[in-house]
Design an enzyme around this catalytic site. Structure first.
Site, PDB file in Angstrom:
ATOM      1  N   ASP A 128      78.400  67.794  43.309  1.00  0.00           N
ATOM      2  CA  ASP A 128      77.147  66.979  43.353  1.00  0.00           C
ATOM      3  C   ASP A 128      77.031  65.472  42.757  1.00  0.00           C
ATOM      4  OD1 ASP A 128      74.326  66.253  44.141  1.00  0.00           O
ATOM      5  OD2 ASP A 128      73.516  68.439  44.309  1.00  0.00           O
TER       6      ASP A 128
ATOM      7  N   ASP B  25      73.853  62.589  46.053  1.00  0.00           N
ATOM      8  CA  ASP B  25      72.404  62.666  46.046  1.00  0.00           C
ATOM      9  C   ASP B  25      71.653  61.370  46.470  1.00  0.00           C
ATOM     10  OD1 ASP B  25      70.055  64.213  44.700  1.00  0.00           O
ATOM     11  OD2 ASP B  25      70.095  62.584  43.530  1.00  0.00           O
TER      12      ASP B  25
ATOM     13  N   GLU C 255      72.961  62.762  51.063  1.00  0.00           N
ATOM     14  CA  GLU C 255      71.580  63.115  50.956  1.00  0.00           C
ATOM     15  C   GLU C 255      70.837  61.843  51.321  1.00  0.00           C
ATOM     16  OE1 GLU C 255      67.840  65.406  48.580  1.00  0.00           O
ATOM     17  OE2 GLU C 255      69.052  63.693  47.819  1.00  0.00           O
TER      18      GLU C 255
ATOM     19  N   HIS D  95      67.565  73.386  47.156  1.00  0.00           N
ATOM     20  CA  HIS D  95      67.170  73.698  46.017  1.00  0.00           C
ATOM     21  C   HIS D  95      65.855  72.998  45.855  1.00  0.00           C
ATOM     22  CE1 HIS D  95      69.411  70.107  45.636  1.00  0.00           C
ATOM     23  NE2 HIS D  95      68.648  69.669  44.490  1.00  0.00           N
ATOM     24  N   ASP D  96      65.627  72.167  46.896  1.00  0.00           N
ATOM     25  CA  ASP D  96      64.002  71.146  46.907  1.00  0.00           C
ATOM     26  C   ASP D  96      63.042  71.843  47.914  1.00  0.00           C
ATOM     27  OD1 ASP D  96      65.453  69.642  44.966  1.00  0.00           O
ATOM     28  OD2 ASP D  96      66.098  68.227  46.702  1.00  0.00           O
TER      29      ASP D  96
HETATM   30  O1  TEU Z   1      66.362  64.875  46.001  1.00  0.00           O
HETATM   31  C1  TEU Z   1      65.800  63.906  46.603  1.00  0.00           C
HETATM   32  C2  TEU Z   1      64.546  63.856  47.043  1.00  0.00           C
HETATM   33  O2  TEU Z   1      63.660  62.763  47.116  1.00  0.00           O
HETATM   34  C3  TEU Z   1      64.039  65.222  47.422  1.00  0.00           C
HETATM   35  O3  TEU Z   1      64.268  65.970  47.896  1.00  0.00           O
HETATM   36  C4  TEU Z   1      62.741  65.375  46.382  1.00  0.00           C
HETATM   37  O4  TEU Z   1      63.145  66.330  45.915  1.00  0.00           O
HETATM   38  C5  TEU Z   1      61.639  65.823  47.327  1.00  0.00           C
HETATM   39  O5  TEU Z   1      61.588  64.788  48.367  1.00  0.00           O
HETATM   40  C6  TEU Z   1      60.282  65.478  46.291  1.00  0.00           C
HETATM   41  O6  TEU Z   1      59.371  65.906  47.361  1.00  0.00           O
HETATM   42  C7  TEU Z   1      67.736  65.006  45.109  1.00  0.00           C
HETATM   43  C8  TEU Z   1      67.776  65.967  44.684  1.00  0.00           C
HETATM   44  O7  TEU Z   1      67.961  66.938  45.432  1.00  0.00           O
HETATM   45  C9  TEU Z   1      66.639  66.522  43.532  1.00  0.00           C
HETATM   46  O8  TEU Z   1      66.821  68.030  43.333  1.00  0.00           O
HETATM   47  C10 TEU Z   1      66.504  65.448  42.438  1.00  0.00           C
HETATM   48  O9  TEU Z   1      65.484  65.844  41.815  1.00  0.00           O
HETATM   49  C11 TEU Z   1      66.344  64.260  42.928  1.00  0.00           C
HETATM   50  O10 TEU Z   1      67.234  63.831  43.991  1.00  0.00           O
HETATM   51  C12 TEU Z   1      66.608  63.262  41.834  1.00  0.00           C
HETATM   52  O11 TEU Z   1      67.862  63.326  41.526  1.00  0.00           O
END
Ligand code: TEU
Length: 551
Positions: free
Chosen positions: A96, A197, A248, A322-323
């Site tokens: 990642d 990411d 992503e 994980h989000d």
């Molecule tokens: O996530 C990007 C992101 O914008 C979302 O998934 C976010 O967590 C959500 O929209 C908030 O409501 C990526 C990663 O997957 C995440 O874990 C990180 O915190 C983020 O980027 C920053 O690197």
């Protein structure tokens, strides 16, 4: 070489996977120890969320050194052992890479802070407005302004996420070269895939106030994004056709995804988009409680399926990461129909056109965290937004009820291996609470049980490899208007596959608009399921039917 259309990717959040040294945090060795479990499930790639040196303000998405492993997760030897042992089982590692921003602890940012002009040009520093406010009104995704003021420069730096995650300046060719060097470093270590990411946020456009939103329209799918991705591709992974990549894509458009994930392979192998997971938001606003809009969910899933297929572009298909909250809690049922709904939701994703992603614990039907106290939350996004809701005058109870549903911590509780102490995750004190429902939801009780959710996922992974209609077939929605059923058809050469799902706990009758003669049952989530033109679907019932060409 693997064909990614036939593959399934399994996401691991190492911190919550398995702790082998009793410090309450999972580490790389924990992943190595569970490789046989993953092999048994049948997955092809392991996407490991970031384990690089980091202050862990965002659990590793704040990277302070892209080439070193955070001691909390282990050593380079541990990584090499994991890579070797995974390869021995035919499993590739997908790393990642967080290149939109670095941690403010990164050496580059420290040098920038010390005033070194070379490194200041690695980031986005701007003067404030004459009235003393930040350069633009953009908001951080984690709440508050996206700009942080530095008195020593009388300037602000941009952070689309936490203020300890400073955005890199991709318009600087030196930054792009640094990033490519990092990718090559990991390719040389034998990595077989990369997840990038929030990669569609790297090309910033005009720095203007947004009178219609939080600023995202100025930097999402920005002006030079395709150029940057093509350049990275050519310099690194594009030279090894065996490597798979997934981007992503935050708040993206389908038109851009046709190019990001086109079959010409000039950019990436596939994309994650999130529109289908905003169906329980109010527009883009996540911190509210609104019921799931099922019609919208179908509309989005189906239009992306058809659109990407029409343009020969490839999707990553998923409910969980994980989000995201746990899907069985979100769109299924944690109670009476826990098992049926978890299997139905699995069928919906795994029969689609695209590469399916499973998030650790999804394959055993893990549920939302079920926290009972605010002190159990760890996530920076959840804690910031809780404070913002309270500042707006919302009661503690209401704000807390929103976290319960939407917090990212819902998916970050430890993997439930056994029904024992701390679910077999750690012999120490877990960094985040274990869900007490590990007494009945755990891997140990499911692996050997042919009727378990685990076995159902295993079957789906195998079917994708066995039937080209699943890995390659076209896509057509069925009965888009039905208020309870999600159904679609896939076709490849002489084979036709139907995936029919009751999305609700109420039984319903459904007649397939296409003749189902000659179909046999490939998979179901009730033991006595019977195909028929008109189906009396039980709660969350799911059927996968197949018709093969007479030979
Ligand atoms: O996530 C990007 C992101 O914008 C979302 O998934 C976010 O967590 C959500 O929209 C908030 O409501 C990526 C990663 O997957 C995440 O874990 C990180 O915190 C983020 O980027 C920053 O690197």
């Amino acid at each position: 070489m693997k064909d990614f259309r036939e593959c399934t990717v399994y996401e691991i959040y190492p911190k919550s996977f398995l702790d082998t040294n009793g410090d309450g945090l999972g580490e790389l060795r924990g992943v190595t120890r569970k490789l046989d479990y993953l092999k048994e499930l049948g997955v092809d790639y392991l996407w490991l969320t970031p384990f690089f040196v980091s202050p862990q303000n965002d659990n590793g998405y704040d990277v302070a050194d892209y080439r070193r492993i955070d001691p909390r997760y282990g050593t380079m030897e541990d990584f090499e052992e994991l890579s070797r042992e995974a390869a021995r089982r035919g499993i590739g590692l997908m790393l990642d890479m967080v290149f939109n921003h670095t941690s403010t602890d990164h050496e580059w940012f420290r040098k920038a802070l010390a005033g070194d002009p070379k490194y200041k040009a690695y980031y986005i520093f701007k003067k404030g407005k004459p009235d003393g406010t930040p350069p633009t009104n953009w908001e951080s995704k984690f709440g508050g302004s996206a700009w942080e003021y530095l008195p020593q420069f009388d300037e602000y730096y941009l952070h689309l996420f936490d203020k300890t995650q400073a955005d890199l300046n991709w318009d600087n060719p030196e930054v792009r070269q640094e990033v490519a060097d990092v990718v090559r470093f990991w390719m040389d270590k034998g990595v077989r895939g990369f997840r990038f990411d929030v990669i569609n946020l790297i090309s910033k456009g005009a720095f203007e106030d947004d009178d219609r939103g939080d600023g995202r329209r100025f930097y999402t799918d920005g002006p030079r994004i395709h150029e940057y991705l093509r350049e990275l591709n050519q310099r690194t992974f594009g030279q090894d056709p065996g490597i798979i990549t997934v981007g992503e894509m935050s708040s993206t458009t389908m038109e851009n995804c046709f190019r990001y994930a086109g079959a010409d392979g000039r950019e990436l192998s596939m994309v994650f988009s999130f529109h289908h997971l905003k169906v329980d938001f109010m527009g883009n606003e996540k911190w509210v409680l609104v019921p799931t809009d099922f019609a919208k969910l179908k509309e989005i899933l189906f239009s992306w399926q058809s659109g990407m297929a029409d343009h020969d572009a490839w999707n990553a298909v998923f409910w969980c990461n994980h989000d995201q909250p746990r899907v069985v809690s979100r769109f299924g049922d944690e109670g009476t129909y826990w098992k049926q709904s978890a299997k139905m939701l699995a069928d919906v994703i795994h029969c689609l056109r695209g590469t399916p992603y499973i998030y650790q614990g999804e394959e055993i039907g893990m549920t939302n965290a079920g926290f009972t106290d605010l002190s159990q939350y760890r996530d920076v996004e959840s804690l910031n937004h809780f404070r913002i809701l309270r500042d707006k005058g919302m009661s503690e109870e209401s704000a807390y009820n929103i976290l319960k549903v939407h917090s990212r911590d819902n998916s970050r509780t430890p993997m439930q291996w056994t029904d024992g102490e701390n679910a077999g995750f750690t012999a120490g004190t877990p960094w985040i609470s274990v869900n007490p429902n590990c007494r009945h939801i755990n891997a140990e009780s499911q692996v050997g049980d042919p009727d378990s959710i685990f076995s159902h996922y295993r079957a789906l992974i195998r079917l994708r490899k066995e039937y080209a209609v699943i890995s390659r077939g076209d896509f057509a929605p069925l009965d888009q208007a039905d208020p309870a059923v999600l159904a679609y058809r896939r076709r490849w050469k002489g084979d036709t596959l139907y995936c029919i799902n009751n999305f609700y706990p109420k039984p319903c009758r459904w007649t397939c608009p296409e003749p189902l003669d000659g179909c046999t049952l490939l998979l179901a989530n009730y033991p006595d399921a019977r195909p028929g033109q008109t189906l009396e679907l039980r709660p969350y019932e799911s059927l996968v039917l197949l018709r093969r060409e007479e030979s």
